[in-house]
Design a protein around this motif. Structure first.
Motif, PDB file in Angstrom:
ATOM      1  N   TYR A 124      -4.923  -3.604   4.031  1.00 53.95           N
ATOM      2  CA  TYR A 124      -5.301  -4.813   4.770  1.00 53.95           C
ATOM      3  C   TYR A 124      -6.673  -4.693   5.427  1.00 53.95           C
ATOM      4  CZ  TYR A 124      -0.904  -7.005   3.741  1.00 53.95           C
ATOM      5  OH  TYR A 124       0.145  -7.591   3.072  1.00 53.95           O
ATOM      6  N   ALA A 125      -7.083  -3.478   5.772  1.00 56.57           N
ATOM      7  CA  ALA A 125      -8.445  -3.292   6.292  1.00 56.57           C
ATOM      8  C   ALA A 125      -9.468  -3.597   5.194  1.00 56.57           C
ATOM      9  CB  ALA A 125      -8.624  -1.873   6.813  1.00 56.57           C
ATOM     10  N   GLN A 130      -8.317   5.323  -2.430  1.00 57.14           N
ATOM     11  CA  GLN A 130      -7.124   5.996  -2.926  1.00 57.14           C
ATOM     12  C   GLN A 130      -5.982   5.743  -1.949  1.00 57.14           C
ATOM     13  OE1 GLN A 130      -6.917   7.456  -5.911  1.00 57.14           O
ATOM     14  NE2 GLN A 130      -9.041   6.776  -6.183  1.00 57.14           N
ATOM     15  N   PRO A 131      -4.838   5.297  -2.466  1.00 54.94           N
ATOM     16  CA  PRO A 131      -3.721   4.985  -1.568  1.00 54.94           C
ATOM     17  C   PRO A 131      -3.069   6.249  -1.003  1.00 54.94           C
ATOM     18  CG  PRO A 131      -3.097   4.629  -3.859  1.00 54.94           C
ATOM     19  CD  PRO A 131      -4.540   4.988  -3.855  1.00 54.94           C
ATOM     20  N   PHE A 149      -2.194   0.108  -4.850  1.00 58.71           N
ATOM     21  CA  PHE A 149      -1.546   0.328  -3.568  1.00 58.71           C
ATOM     22  C   PHE A 149      -0.093  -0.142  -3.566  1.00 58.71           C
ATOM     23  CE2 PHE A 149      -5.606   1.502  -2.252  1.00 58.71           C
ATOM     24  CZ  PHE A 149      -5.622   1.901  -0.932  1.00 58.71           C
ATOM     25  N   GLY A 150       0.315  -0.835  -4.622  1.00 54.86           N
ATOM     26  CA  GLY A 150       1.686  -1.312  -4.718  1.00 54.86           C
ATOM     27  C   GLY A 150       2.008  -2.393  -3.703  1.00 54.86           C
ATOM     28  N   ASN A 182       2.938   3.134   5.603  1.00 53.56           N
ATOM     29  CA  ASN A 182       2.258   2.453   6.720  1.00 53.56           C
ATOM     30  C   ASN A 182       0.752   2.664   6.658  1.00 53.56           C
ATOM     31  OD1 ASN A 182       4.542   1.289   7.872  1.00 53.56           O
ATOM     32  ND2 ASN A 182       5.000   3.138   9.064  1.00 53.56           N
ATOM     33  N   GLN A 183       0.328   3.882   6.338  1.00 57.27           N
ATOM     34  CA  GLN A 183      -1.102   4.144   6.199  1.00 57.27           C
ATOM     35  C   GLN A 183      -1.678   3.367   5.012  1.00 57.27           C
ATOM     36  OE1 GLN A 183      -1.456   8.371   5.823  1.00 57.27           O
ATOM     37  NE2 GLN A 183      -1.299   8.745   8.033  1.00 57.27           N
TER      38      GLN A 183
END
Length: 189
Positions: free
Chosen positions: A126-127, A113-114, A185-186, A119-120
């Motif tokens: 990317y993780a 879930q975004p 996540f856009g 930044n988070q």
């Protein structure tokens, strides 16, 4: 005039024969280089698989075990299992662990879930993408190994094609999950 034509034909025949001989020599040189590269790769990974054998089937196993695990809770096992005495065949490829790793990664990506903070969200995206890339690399490594086994005659075309279709299906699952993750996540990556 006939002597010149005969001499030219004889010269062409000699050149064709020499080219055929050098082609066999080139094949032997390439096979030797592949073996050297596999040995260098084995020594560079420090034999992480715990095996001291440098056979092609074990090379892929060592490469995949040297990679970081997909998640902290479960580590996928090697996509290539066993060492067939006569070389690799389609039966020596264990797709179960690779399928499990793919399914685990797809579930992890689908359940992510975004966060509201960009930044988070970016860091989490990317993780997850980096973890997905590790599974994708295992699929690609298995695909490359299968292609080499087919080209060297250790696997029939039917075996190779069946394995290729299964690996493509796993890769497509990851691609769909990545596309969905990008949308949620856009982030268009």
């Amino acid at each position: 005039m006939k002597k010149w034509i005969l001499a030219a034909l004889l010269g062409c025949s000699c050149l064709a024969l020499a080219a055929g001989c050098s082609n066999d020599n080139n094949t032997q040189q390439l096979e030797s280089k592949i073996a050297d590269l596999e040995n260098k790769l084995n020594s560079a990974t420090g034999n992480a698989g715990g095996s001291s054998s440098n056979t092609p089937a074990n090379t892929s196993a060592q490469n995949s075990t040297a990679m970081p695990s997909v998640s902290s809770s479960a580590s996928p096992s090697s996509p290539v299992a066993g060492n067939n005495a006569q070389g690799s065949t389609a039966a020596s490829y264990d797709l179960t662990s690779l399928t499990n790793a793919t399914n685990e990664m797809v579930n992890k990506m689908n359940n992510a879930q975004p966060p509201n903070d960009f930044n988070q969200r970016r860091n989490q995206f990317y993780a997850l993408k980096q973890e997905m890339q590790q599974v994708e690399n295992q699929i690609d490594t298995t695909d490359d190994r299968a292609e080499l086994d087919y080209k060297t005659g250790k696997m029939t075309y039917e075996e190779y094609r069946n394995l290729e279709l299964q690996l493509d299906a796993l890769d497509n699952q990851l691609d769909r999950a990545k596309d969905d993750l990008e949308y949620r996540f856009g982030i268009d990556d």
